[in-house]
Design a protein around this motif. Sequence first.
Motif, PDB file in Angstrom:
ATOM      1  N   GLY A   1       0.810  -1.210   0.000  1.00 37.32           N
ATOM      2  CA  GLY A   1       0.000   0.000   0.000  1.00 37.32           C
ATOM      3  C   GLY A   1       0.840   1.254   0.000  1.00 37.32           C
ATOM      4  O   GLY A   1       0.544   2.213  -0.733  1.00 37.32           O
ATOM      5  N   ARG A   2       1.898   1.268   0.797  1.00 32.73           N
ATOM      6  CA  ARG A   2       2.793   2.440   0.834  1.00 32.73           C
ATOM      7  C   ARG A   2       3.456   2.674  -0.509  1.00 32.73           C
ATOM      8  O   ARG A   2       3.700   3.819  -0.907  1.00 32.73           O
ATOM      9  N   GLU A   3       3.777   1.586  -1.211  1.00 30.22           N
ATOM     10  CA  GLU A   3       4.473   1.699  -2.491  1.00 30.22           C
ATOM     11  C   GLU A   3       3.521   1.823  -3.674  1.00 30.22           C
ATOM     12  O   GLU A   3       3.970   1.968  -4.818  1.00 30.22           O
ATOM     13  N   GLY A   4       2.232   1.737  -3.435  1.00 26.26           N
ATOM     14  CA  GLY A   4       1.257   1.812  -4.522  1.00 26.26           C
ATOM     15  C   GLY A   4       1.315   0.622  -5.453  1.00 26.26           C
ATOM     16  O   GLY A   4       1.125   0.760  -6.669  1.00 26.26           O
ATOM     17  N   ILE A   5       1.552  -0.553  -4.892  1.00 30.88           N
ATOM     18  CA  ILE A   5       1.686  -1.775  -5.680  1.00 30.88           C
ATOM     19  C   ILE A   5       0.479  -2.668  -5.417  1.00 30.88           C
ATOM     20  O   ILE A   5       0.158  -2.973  -4.266  1.00 30.88           O
ATOM     21  N   ALA A   6      -0.164  -3.103  -6.480  1.00 29.98           N
ATOM     22  CA  ALA A   6      -1.356  -3.955  -6.348  1.00 29.98           C
ATOM     23  C   ALA A   6      -0.936  -5.412  -6.251  1.00 29.98           C
ATOM     24  O   ALA A   6      -1.192  -6.219  -7.154  1.00 29.98           O
ATOM     25  N   ALA A   7      -0.259  -5.761  -5.173  1.00 28.96           N
ATOM     26  CA  ALA A   7       0.198  -7.137  -4.989  1.00 28.96           C
ATOM     27  C   ALA A   7      -0.944  -8.020  -4.496  1.00 28.96           C
ATOM     28  O   ALA A   7      -1.751  -7.602  -3.668  1.00 28.96           O
ATOM     29  N   GLU A   8      -0.993  -9.237  -5.030  1.00 25.94           N
ATOM     30  CA  GLU A   8      -1.922 -10.250  -4.535  1.00 25.94           C
ATOM     31  C   GLU A   8      -1.189 -11.070  -3.475  1.00 25.94           C
ATOM     32  O   GLU A   8      -0.167 -11.687  -3.773  1.00 25.94           O
ATOM     33  N   LEU A   9      -1.689 -11.082  -2.267  1.00 25.82           N
ATOM     34  CA  LEU A   9      -1.007 -11.751  -1.171  1.00 25.82           C
ATOM     35  C   LEU A   9      -1.750 -13.020  -0.794  1.00 25.82           C
ATOM     36  O   LEU A   9      -2.967 -13.005  -0.581  1.00 25.82           O
ATOM     37  N   VAL A  10      -0.996 -14.114  -0.738  1.00 31.06           N
ATOM     38  CA  VAL A  10      -1.571 -15.437  -0.541  1.00 31.06           C
ATOM     39  C   VAL A  10      -0.906 -16.101   0.657  1.00 31.06           C
ATOM     40  O   VAL A  10       0.323 -16.214   0.714  1.00 31.06           O
ATOM     41  N   ALA A  11      -1.709 -16.537   1.617  1.00 35.31           N
ATOM     42  CA  ALA A  11      -1.200 -17.348   2.715  1.00 35.31           C
ATOM     43  C   ALA A  11      -1.097 -18.776   2.223  1.00 35.31           C
ATOM     44  O   ALA A  11      -2.115 -19.409   1.889  1.00 35.31           O
ATOM     45  N   GLY A  12       0.110 -19.280   2.121  1.00 37.99           N
ATOM     46  CA  GLY A  12       0.264 -20.612   1.559  1.00 37.99           C
ATOM     47  C   GLY A  12       1.623 -21.203   1.813  1.00 37.99           C
ATOM     48  O   GLY A  12       2.493 -20.603   2.447  1.00 37.99           O
ATOM     49  N   ASP A  13       1.798 -22.397   1.303  1.00 37.87           N
ATOM     50  CA  ASP A  13       2.983 -23.221   1.498  1.00 37.87           C
ATOM     51  C   ASP A  13       3.689 -23.363   0.154  1.00 37.87           C
ATOM     52  O   ASP A  13       3.047 -23.709  -0.849  1.00 37.87           O
ATOM     53  N   CYS A  14       4.986 -23.112   0.111  1.00 35.90           N
ATOM     54  CA  CYS A  14       5.723 -23.254  -1.155  1.00 35.90           C
ATOM     55  C   CYS A  14       5.664 -24.683  -1.686  1.00 35.90           C
ATOM     56  O   CYS A  14       5.837 -24.902  -2.887  1.00 35.90           O
ATOM     57  N   ALA A  15       5.420 -25.655  -0.822  1.00 33.53           N
ATOM     58  CA  ALA A  15       5.321 -27.043  -1.255  1.00 33.53           C
ATOM     59  C   ALA A  15       3.929 -27.391  -1.785  1.00 33.53           C
ATOM     60  O   ALA A  15       3.727 -28.495  -2.303  1.00 33.53           O
ATOM     61  N   ARG A  16       2.982 -26.445  -1.682  1.00 36.80           N
ATOM     62  CA  ARG A  16       1.608 -26.667  -2.150  1.00 36.80           C
ATOM     63  C   ARG A  16       1.053 -25.324  -2.628  1.00 36.80           C
ATOM     64  O   ARG A  16       0.221 -24.713  -1.958  1.00 36.80           O
ATOM     65  N   ILE A  17       1.502 -24.870  -3.777  1.00 38.68           N
ATOM     66  CA  ILE A  17       1.153 -23.544  -4.276  1.00 38.68           C
ATOM     67  C   ILE A  17      -0.190 -23.605  -4.997  1.00 38.68           C
ATOM     68  O   ILE A  17      -0.368 -24.386  -5.937  1.00 38.68           O
TER      69      ILE A  17
END
Length: 239
Positions: free
Chosen positions: A91-107
Amino acid sequence: MNYASPTYVEETRIGFRFLATHTWQHHVLRVAIEDLKRLIGEPLPQGGTLLDAGCGQGKSFRLLREAFRPQRLVGLDADPHSLALARAEAGREGIAAELVAGDCARIELPDAGVDIVFCHQTFHHLVEQERALAEFWRVLRPGGWLLFAESTRAYIDTWVIRWFFRHPMHVQKSADEYLAMLRAQGFAFGDANVSLPYLWWSRASDFGLLERWGIRKPPPPGRREETLVNVAARKPEAA
């Protein structure tokens, strides 16, 4: 706290705070991204979807946007507290990032839908490393890039890191072992796509102070135990 990975190893308080610092963003993240850009060569990939695997508190987002101009930036992390801070950073950087709570072993992303996987100082935190690498391979499109930057066992096993940080010690690997793992998965890269940085913060015990003061000579490449490995690897077009 409920982590999104059953094998997540909780970071120490000092470790968590360090990941919010200017030192982390400027001297670790920025330096790694600049090196990975050099390893890719010109032209740099632009646009598409970029997955920041283990995005932490989002301190990479601005640097990744400046380097690769992704149309879609996905940040994946198992720690909900980190993701909350990453959301604020975006938000501070003005970036529309999609944030996902997840496991790198199960993307939870479809096959072949990602153009770049950025994995910076994440892999040595993962217990299921082979599964995570297979997931990186799966979500990357043919011709896509895996930007892999890691600390090795020689660094993670030092008394300084053991004292201040927490890691799953039984999965730590040498630089050569990480390179062999990437090749075994099918990733393609040559010598020009690999670097073994010898940065001050990664030097065992004294952070390179004796070398900077001229008291001790640095060991030459090939005769030192490497503490860092950076790789710009591709999933072959025919994959």
